[in-house]
Design a protein around this motif. Sequence first.
Motif, PDB file in Angstrom:
ATOM      1  N   ARG A   1     129.381 -21.118  20.498  1.00  0.00           N
ATOM      2  CA  ARG A   1     128.365 -20.443  21.312  1.00  0.00           C
ATOM      3  C   ARG A   1     129.008 -19.317  22.109  1.00  0.00           C
ATOM      4  O   ARG A   1     128.363 -18.316  22.445  1.00  0.00           O
ATOM      5  CB  ARG A   1     127.710 -21.453  22.254  1.00  0.00           C
ATOM      6  CG  ARG A   1     126.640 -20.845  23.142  1.00  0.00           C
ATOM      7  CD  ARG A   1     126.155 -21.811  24.195  1.00  0.00           C
ATOM      8  NE  ARG A   1     125.232 -21.168  25.126  1.00  0.00           N
ATOM      9  CZ  ARG A   1     124.875 -21.663  26.288  1.00  0.00           C
ATOM     10  NH1 ARG A   1     125.344 -22.834  26.671  1.00  0.00           N
ATOM     11  NH2 ARG A   1     124.041 -21.021  27.072  1.00  0.00           N
TER      12      ARG A   1
ATOM     13  N   ASN B   1     124.096 -26.317  23.093  1.00  0.00           N
ATOM     14  CA  ASN B   1     124.502 -25.798  24.401  1.00  0.00           C
ATOM     15  C   ASN B   1     125.990 -25.950  24.654  1.00  0.00           C
ATOM     16  O   ASN B   1     126.555 -25.234  25.488  1.00  0.00           O
ATOM     17  CB  ASN B   1     123.729 -26.492  25.515  1.00  0.00           C
ATOM     18  CG  ASN B   1     122.302 -25.986  25.625  1.00  0.00           C
ATOM     19  OD1 ASN B   1     122.028 -24.837  25.290  1.00  0.00           O
ATOM     20  ND2 ASN B   1     121.404 -26.849  26.072  1.00  0.00           N
ATOM     21  N   ARG B   2     126.624 -26.894  23.970  1.00  0.00           N
ATOM     22  CA  ARG B   2     128.039 -27.171  24.190  1.00  0.00           C
ATOM     23  C   ARG B   2     128.899 -26.840  22.975  1.00  0.00           C
ATOM     24  O   ARG B   2     130.061 -27.195  22.935  1.00  0.00           O
ATOM     25  CB  ARG B   2     128.220 -28.651  24.579  1.00  0.00           C
ATOM     26  CG  ARG B   2     127.579 -28.993  25.919  1.00  0.00           C
ATOM     27  CD  ARG B   2     127.504 -30.484  26.143  1.00  0.00           C
ATOM     28  NE  ARG B   2     126.912 -30.807  27.434  1.00  0.00           N
ATOM     29  CZ  ARG B   2     125.598 -30.826  27.681  1.00  0.00           C
ATOM     30  NH1 ARG B   2     124.739 -30.547  26.698  1.00  0.00           N
ATOM     31  NH2 ARG B   2     125.139 -31.108  28.876  1.00  0.00           N
TER      32      ARG B   2
ATOM     33  N   ASP C   1     126.183 -30.591  20.994  1.00  0.00           N
ATOM     34  CA  ASP C   1     124.844 -30.018  20.843  1.00  0.00           C
ATOM     35  C   ASP C   1     124.975 -28.501  20.947  1.00  0.00           C
ATOM     36  O   ASP C   1     126.043 -27.971  21.313  1.00  0.00           O
ATOM     37  CB  ASP C   1     123.870 -30.577  21.894  1.00  0.00           C
ATOM     38  CG  ASP C   1     124.331 -30.334  23.316  1.00  0.00           C
ATOM     39  OD1 ASP C   1     124.659 -29.166  23.645  1.00  0.00           O
ATOM     40  OD2 ASP C   1     124.379 -31.302  24.105  1.00  0.00           O
TER      41      ASP C   1
ATOM     42  N   LEU D   1     128.260 -27.570  31.168  1.00  0.00           N
ATOM     43  CA  LEU D   1     128.284 -26.795  29.934  1.00  0.00           C
ATOM     44  C   LEU D   1     129.705 -26.543  29.436  1.00  0.00           C
ATOM     45  O   LEU D   1     129.957 -25.624  28.679  1.00  0.00           O
ATOM     46  CB  LEU D   1     127.575 -25.450  30.139  1.00  0.00           C
ATOM     47  CG  LEU D   1     126.085 -25.532  30.484  1.00  0.00           C
ATOM     48  CD1 LEU D   1     125.533 -24.134  30.755  1.00  0.00           C
ATOM     49  CD2 LEU D   1     125.312 -26.191  29.354  1.00  0.00           C
TER      50      LEU D   1
END
Length: 379
Positions: free
Chosen positions: A168, A163-164, A161, A232
């Motif tokens: 990012r 967040n992971r 996702d 995370l």
Amino acid sequence: MPEYALLELEVSTLTPLHIGTGVDLLHEYDYIVAGGKTWRINHGALLEAQDVDDPKQLDFLSRTPPARLLKPTDFTPQSPFFRYIMAGAPRATGEGAVLREQIKDVYDRPYLPGSSLKGALRTALASTLWKQANRTLNLTDLGFSARFAAQRYERELLGRDPNRDLLRALQVSDSQPVGSDRLMVLNARIINQRGKLGSPIEMEAIRSDTTFHMTVKVDLALFSEWAKRAGLTLPAESALMNLPGIVNARSRSLAKREEAWFAAVPGAGAVASFYRQIASVNLPAGQMFLPLGWGTGWESKTLGASLMQDPHLRETLLRKYSMTRGRRNKGDPFPLSRRVAMRVQKTPNGALQETLFLPLGWVLVSFKVVKGPQSVWRG
């Protein structure tokens, strides 16, 4: 452990680079060709110079392409009627001919979007992780849309996702702009291995030997103990830290295949020679070759040749996502064609002569860590 590392990048174009806006500029409405150059019209300044209080003149202006309001004496670099002037001219100069627009800032200065560079790095990383995991393609795992067909695999490789997602941790800025003098008109063609050329594709592009300056921030906090406790944790941390090595290995592999392909194309010696150099140069630490932008080919934008090893699977994919155009026989290799930059010159009798010139969108990325651990982005 530091919270982040900051890197300064110089991205130098080795071949013409086009990153488009999706807008087609119209000949005689948006630009005009004169004196072997292409002049981008400043509509506001040109309109202000007209007598719009006269109804007859206003009617005339509504029916007249802006280029026809210009006088020969207007074609000077100081003229307010032009936003910028580009070296070169498109082949097509009839009314309504189009020129694909290059992305620029509000002052008509070209720049390199951080999203374009990050997307190219993401593709290289995903392709390498796919090979390292020795993955095989399962058709039932693919989505219905060609655009999101491999989304499930991408999530497995780079994070399930947002967040992971591994990328990012990689924050890429837009570059500083360069002057509009770094723009050129590029005449490109699609060519098959028999040397047959498709219709001309004409566009604004960044000239070779242009250098963009930008920064990359690597968020090291996302690899910390705090991130692990917060759930995370990102996958493949070591791959991200060794990204230049991954990118260079993939670029060399791609260049070797492209060199072999162009070696069989009549008149493509210059293109094959360029790929031979990319494949043979061992770059020092702190540099990497990367294909970027329009025209770099299907392999540079996807997991690449590893998906097409099985002939049955290849034909199924091509049919499922309508990936081919024109005539193609079952069992033929894919892709059948490439996009190349053409050199267009006038012969003594005034005819236009084209020769295969260079591939598109290859850059050299040079970088240095200016804050944080020097182990980030090991070359």
